[in-house]
Design a protein around this motif. Structure first.
Motif, PDB file in Angstrom:
ATOM      1  N   PHE A 180       0.835  -1.206   0.000  1.00  0.00           N
ATOM      2  CA  PHE A 180       0.000   0.000   0.000  1.00  0.00           C
ATOM      3  C   PHE A 180       0.870   1.256   0.000  1.00  0.00           C
ATOM      4  CE2 PHE A 180      -3.314  -2.676   2.459  1.00  0.00           C
ATOM      5  CZ  PHE A 180      -3.841  -3.179   1.277  1.00  0.00           C
ATOM      6  N   ASP A 181       1.903   1.260   0.825  1.00  0.00           N
ATOM      7  CA  ASP A 181       2.789   2.430   0.909  1.00  0.00           C
ATOM      8  C   ASP A 181       3.529   2.671  -0.408  1.00  0.00           C
ATOM      9  OD1 ASP A 181       2.045   2.912   3.556  1.00  0.00           O
ATOM     10  OD2 ASP A 181       3.785   1.846   4.382  1.00  0.00           O
ATOM     11  N   GLU A 182       4.069   1.608  -1.008  1.00  0.00           N
ATOM     12  CA  GLU A 182       4.816   1.723  -2.263  1.00  0.00           C
ATOM     13  C   GLU A 182       3.938   2.214  -3.405  1.00  0.00           C
ATOM     14  OE1 GLU A 182       6.473  -2.175  -2.784  1.00  0.00           O
ATOM     15  OE2 GLU A 182       7.959  -1.879  -1.182  1.00  0.00           O
ATOM     16  N   ASN A 183       2.645   1.938  -3.319  1.00  0.00           N
ATOM     17  CA  ASN A 183       1.717   2.325  -4.387  1.00  0.00           C
ATOM     18  C   ASN A 183       0.865   3.527  -4.007  1.00  0.00           C
ATOM     19  OD1 ASN A 183       1.913   0.175  -6.662  1.00  0.00           O
ATOM     20  ND2 ASN A 183       2.128  -0.934  -4.743  1.00  0.00           N
ATOM     21  N   ASN A 184       1.291   4.240  -2.965  1.00  0.00           N
ATOM     22  CA  ASN A 184       0.607   5.455  -2.504  1.00  0.00           C
ATOM     23  C   ASN A 184      -0.887   5.245  -2.276  1.00  0.00           C
ATOM     24  OD1 ASN A 184       2.996   7.085  -2.587  1.00  0.00           O
ATOM     25  ND2 ASN A 184       2.804   7.092  -4.813  1.00  0.00           N
ATOM     26  N   LEU A 185      -1.215   4.110  -1.679  1.00  0.00           N
ATOM     27  CA  LEU A 185      -2.607   3.801  -1.355  1.00  0.00           C
ATOM     28  C   LEU A 185      -2.838   4.101   0.119  1.00  0.00           C
ATOM     29  CD1 LEU A 185      -2.798   0.402  -3.236  1.00  0.00           C
ATOM     30  CD2 LEU A 185      -3.928   2.523  -3.911  1.00  0.00           C
ATOM     31  N   GLU A 186      -3.748   5.002   0.388  1.00  0.00           N
ATOM     32  CA  GLU A 186      -4.063   5.342   1.774  1.00  0.00           C
ATOM     33  C   GLU A 186      -4.886   4.221   2.393  1.00  0.00           C
ATOM     34  OE1 GLU A 186      -5.743   9.202   2.405  1.00  0.00           O
ATOM     35  OE2 GLU A 186      -4.501  10.068   0.816  1.00  0.00           O
ATOM     36  N   TYR A 187      -4.602   3.943   3.660  1.00  0.00           N
ATOM     37  CA  TYR A 187      -5.343   2.892   4.362  1.00  0.00           C
ATOM     38  C   TYR A 187      -5.449   3.246   5.834  1.00  0.00           C
ATOM     39  CZ  TYR A 187      -0.641   1.298   5.650  1.00  0.00           C
ATOM     40  OH  TYR A 187       0.649   1.232   6.122  1.00  0.00           O
ATOM     41  N   ILE A 188      -6.418   2.628   6.463  1.00  0.00           N
ATOM     42  CA  ILE A 188      -6.607   2.764   7.901  1.00  0.00           C
ATOM     43  C   ILE A 188      -6.160   1.449   8.520  1.00  0.00           C
ATOM     44  CG2 ILE A 188      -8.281   3.062   9.762  1.00  0.00           C
ATOM     45  CD1 ILE A 188     -10.029   4.553   7.631  1.00  0.00           C
TER      46      ILE A 188
END
Length: 76
Positions: free
Chosen positions: A22-30
């Motif tokens: 998620f971080d490498e693909n700039n995906l925001e998550y909770i």
């Protein structure tokens, strides 16, 4: 935009892989850390899960780090 949540723990390798993706693909998550926040653990159990990670993308549940399913759900 995708709504992503992950139920995780600090010692879970699959959880770390998912968060790195998620971080490498700039995906925001909770993140809901089940060992730091007791209510997160209760929510996980109420949903019927006893293992990690549990990833929820736009309301769809994924048990484990299933990259193919994640990519489908985030429309890659």
């Amino acid at each position: 935009m995708n709504h992503i949540e992950i139920y995780s723990s600090d010692k879970c390798l699959e959880c770390k892989k998912a968060k790195e993706y998620f971080d490498e693909n700039n995906l925001e998550y909770i993140e809901h850390n089940v060992f730091k926040v007791i209510e997160a653990k209760r929510e996980l159990i109420r949903m019927g899960y006893m293992s990690l990670p549990v990833i929820i993308i736009n309301g769809n549940h994924i048990l484990g780090f299933d990259l193919n399913r994640i990519k489908k759900l985030i429309n890659e």
